[in-house]
Design a protein around this motif. Sequence first.
Motif, short mmCIF file in Angstrom:
data_model
loop_
_atom_site.label_atom_id
_atom_site.label_comp_id
_atom_site.label_asym_id
_atom_site.label_seq_id
_atom_site.Cartn_x
_atom_site.Cartn_y
_atom_site.Cartn_z
N ALA A 35 0.84 -1.19 0.00
CA ALA A 35 0.00 0.00 0.00
C ALA A 35 0.88 1.24 0.00
N ILE A 36 0.41 2.28 -0.67
CA ILE A 36 1.13 3.55 -0.77
C ILE A 36 0.33 4.63 -0.06
N GLY A 37 0.99 5.35 0.84
CA GLY A 37 0.32 6.44 1.55
C GLY A 37 1.32 7.43 2.09
N TYR A 38 0.85 8.63 2.37
CA TYR A 38 1.70 9.68 2.94
C TYR A 38 1.38 9.77 4.43
N MET A 88 -16.33 -3.85 -4.96
CA MET A 88 -15.31 -4.21 -3.99
C MET A 88 -15.06 -3.01 -3.08
N LYS A 89 -14.83 -3.31 -1.81
CA LYS A 89 -14.45 -2.29 -0.82
C LYS A 89 -13.12 -2.71 -0.22
N ILE A 90 -12.17 -1.76 -0.16
CA ILE A 90 -10.85 -2.04 0.40
C ILE A 90 -10.66 -1.23 1.68
N ASP A 91 -10.29 -1.90 2.76
CA ASP A 91 -10.02 -1.24 4.04
C ASP A 91 -8.62 -1.60 4.50
N ILE A 92 -7.95 -0.63 5.13
CA ILE A 92 -6.60 -0.83 5.64
C ILE A 92 -6.60 -0.55 7.14
N PHE A 93 -5.93 -1.41 7.91
CA PHE A 93 -5.94 -1.30 9.36
C PHE A 93 -4.51 -1.29 9.91
N ASN A 94 -4.34 -0.61 11.06
CA ASN A 94 -3.04 -0.61 11.73
C ASN A 94 -2.99 -1.74 12.75
N THR A 136 -7.61 3.66 6.38
CA THR A 136 -7.72 3.67 4.93
C THR A 136 -7.49 5.06 4.35
N ASN A 137 -8.00 6.09 5.01
CA ASN A 137 -7.88 7.45 4.49
C ASN A 137 -6.44 7.92 4.35
N ALA A 138 -5.51 7.26 5.04
CA ALA A 138 -4.10 7.65 4.98
C ALA A 138 -3.38 7.05 3.77
N TYR A 139 -4.07 6.19 3.03
CA TYR A 139 -3.45 5.51 1.90
C TYR A 139 -4.21 5.81 0.61
#
Length: 237
Positions: free
Chosen positions: A19-22, A146-152, A159-162
Amino acid sequence: MIINLSKSVPLTELCKITAIGYTTEIAQWIEFTLSHEAMIGFATELLWLYEDIDDNRKLNLCTYQLLVDPSPNQVIGFYLTPDSPMLVIKINSLAQKKEEGREYKNWKEIFIRAKNSNQYYKINDPSESIEINILEPYELSRRNLMKIDIFNNEGENITNAYSTVIFEMNRGGMKDLATMLLVWANNHKKEDEYDLPYVHKTDCGYNLGLVMTRDSILAKFKCQDLGTAYNYDSRFE
């Protein structure tokens, strides 16, 4: 192409998910939630592409989100919800190839109702649909989402950070993932959840046709009704 819906494929193919994020937030795992129609659409497009390319041709396929992007698309068989990052599928980009003759063991098998039923699914030739502009069944109601979610690590949704998720696999992996998506679609139950196994600990995941490389982010596949594209983007009304 005829796909056997009654058994799993041998688990031999690798994939890499990043994943790519700032952000300083570290992505611990990614959830790919697919509707039933999205499973079939994703599998269909992967199998068509499998037949069109060889093992050396590299491709990048981008799916853009509904509402967010001026031109949302379903280039690989599904639409992305607006709260998902962009998804990039990279084909034949993995430097790490599967080991010849290697089959990963100790994986768990996804639920298959009748393993001895000999059920098969036929993927039609796409050229026939293109010539007379026929919609595939999974496209008819625009429920292929499709829904993609990212978790710490704490389980918080980041998700909003990526901005982008990258899913890499080689040509053989396309076919095996597509096959297992169709097997899953034929046997899915409400709220199914399946983790992909890692190359160094395959006993911790399920066989969906792919094994993640060591440097991948943990990935989970889920099945859920996500509504229709009309619910997210008024341009489809």
